[in-house]
Design a protein around this motif. Sequence first.
Motif, mmCIF file in Angstrom:
data_model
loop_
_atom_site.group_PDB
_atom_site.id
_atom_site.type_symbol
_atom_site.label_atom_id
_atom_site.label_comp_id
_atom_site.label_asym_id
_atom_site.label_seq_id
_atom_site.Cartn_x
_atom_site.Cartn_y
_atom_site.Cartn_z
ATOM 1 N N ARG A 31 -37.938 -78.967 -12.871
ATOM 2 C CA ARG A 31 -37.048 -80.009 -13.356
ATOM 3 C C ARG A 31 -37.600 -80.579 -14.645
ATOM 4 N N VAL A 78 -23.769 -86.870 -12.571
ATOM 5 C CA VAL A 78 -25.066 -87.143 -11.942
ATOM 6 C C VAL A 78 -24.969 -87.036 -10.429
ATOM 7 N N ILE A 79 -23.868 -87.559 -9.861
ATOM 8 C CA ILE A 79 -23.702 -87.473 -8.412
ATOM 9 C C ILE A 79 -23.578 -86.014 -7.986
ATOM 10 N N THR A 91 -36.775 -86.221 -13.529
ATOM 11 C CA THR A 91 -36.248 -86.428 -12.192
ATOM 12 C C THR A 91 -34.821 -86.923 -12.278
ATOM 13 N N ILE A 92 -34.022 -86.647 -11.251
ATOM 14 C CA ILE A 92 -32.629 -87.085 -11.268
ATOM 15 C C ILE A 92 -32.541 -88.604 -11.258
ATOM 16 N N ALA A 93 -33.502 -89.256 -10.570
ATOM 17 C CA ALA A 93 -33.502 -90.716 -10.592
ATOM 18 C C ALA A 93 -33.724 -91.237 -11.998
ATOM 19 N N ASP A 140 -23.176 -92.841 -2.665
ATOM 20 C CA ASP A 140 -22.644 -91.831 -3.589
ATOM 21 C C ASP A 140 -21.681 -90.874 -2.892
ATOM 22 N N GLN A 178 -26.967 -84.481 -7.960
ATOM 23 C CA GLN A 178 -27.739 -84.911 -6.786
ATOM 24 C C GLN A 178 -27.328 -84.131 -5.545
ATOM 25 N N ASP A 179 -26.069 -83.742 -5.495
ATOM 26 C CA ASP A 179 -25.549 -82.990 -4.354
ATOM 27 C C ASP A 179 -25.733 -81.486 -4.534
ATOM 28 N N LYS A 180 -26.505 -81.083 -5.572
ATOM 29 C CA LYS A 180 -26.817 -79.690 -5.872
ATOM 30 C C LYS A 180 -25.577 -78.860 -6.222
#
Length: 509
Positions: free
Chosen positions: A3, A90-91, A6-8, A57, A94-96
């Motif tokens: 990565r 972004v959501i 980070t996604i956060a 989310d 996060q859900d791949k």
Amino acid sequence: MNRTITIAAALGLLLAAGMARGSIAPAGAGRAQPSAEVSEATLQLKQAFTDVGNGDDKKAAPELDRVIAAPSFDQLPAELRFQTLNVAAVIAFQDKQYAKAHRLAIRATGFDQATGAAWTARLFAALYAGDNPDAGRCVEALARQWPQQLDDIRPQGIAQSHYALRIAHEDDVDRAMLNALFDANWQAEYSDYDTLWRDLALLEIEHNENKHAAMVAQRIRSADAALSMRIDKRFDPITRGQPQAFDVDHLLEAQIQAARAQIRAHPDQLRPVVRLRDLLIEKGRNAEVLAVSDAAVAHAERGDGNKTYTDFSEAYNWVLNQRSLALAHDGRWDDAVREMTRAAKRPEGGGVNVSQSINLAGLFTDLDQPDKAAAAVVEPGEMSPYGNMQLQYVKLQIAIEKNDTGAIARHMAYLQQHRTDDIATWERALLRHGDLDAAAALLIQRLNAPDWRSGALVEMQQHYVHIEQTPIMKTMDQRWNAVTARPDVQAALAKVGRVERFDVVALAY
């Protein structure tokens, strides 16, 4: 795949850039009343952003999808559409749902309101969706407009984009990305990534931009990168006129001093120690390799390694790995085995230690101890293509030493079929198998192929630094020297490069 951030952190950057999570600004005074559809969409978005703000989310995702898919979406204010697409991207990430995230991120960055954070999120999605050209375009956009945002991207993420573009021959995208990074004065902390400047210099030479290529080359601090340029005739327009800029000994000593400074600056980290040891091994300074890691070993034996070094669990196995290599170079074979065995027993990435297990097995095969090598091999789950090539090569060595013709045929077949995953390993397999004619033909092919040429030329160089060898290693060297001395190989070499002598350790065959 590593990565880049980070996604956060990506979501945090979006919010810091002005993303609304819990509210939607009211329409300005004097605006026409929105249609019923637009009013409904606005209410749905307000609820979705509230859900996101509350950490729900999964509830927000379908709400956002419905609004984005509705015909009324295009009637919403541009700022609101940008925010909606960005949060939805972004959501989805996060859900791949990487392909979906990438599509949404592309739409978001099409707005004038797009921020560097939005482009970073698009880069992130592009890497995971496997769209390397778009990842390159994202890096270029960030470097041109938001260069400060490059600090939030790991160098290996940028390097990953470059190497993928180079393999795919996406030269225009690659050149634009690298030039943008150069203009932004981007520089990784270590010189490991100086091959990016080497490759950019070559692209500039190919476009008859020799003056700019020479400027790019001034960024190079890596002795390995400089060595590969000196011996490759493609770089002659810039290397022949300024040999002092490509002084391998000088650059390597500067790298060693820089690594020592990193150790002083980060006494709580082992990675700088590993970095210094790599450089010392390259110079054949094996006693120093052991000395600089004695403290880490002492902490490990006392049981306080994790308290002393923040990266102990990730880096200590490589400390032991390099100690083993230094001991082997001095011919201290039993000690080398002991250290690599200790390394192999440590976890790697939280699981079975594949890297050091393969290295331990390889050490046993060099010592002509195939049974011990076979016992050292572990059968991991998923591995990288490169890792699989290393594993199959070790198994080939074991099969040869056991004279297992069936296993030899199986492993040779695998290595040949997957040779493009690591062409140098396929070269070694041919040498180990004694197929010198095939090895010579492959070497000529590598010299003639621009993508493989640099590695082949580096392997053909002569070296001053002596290392101890087992009988099997000596046999491999003799076979390699016989292959490189062939007239057809020498003729291919003369067209594209040259052989020089360097005060560094040679690649072990």
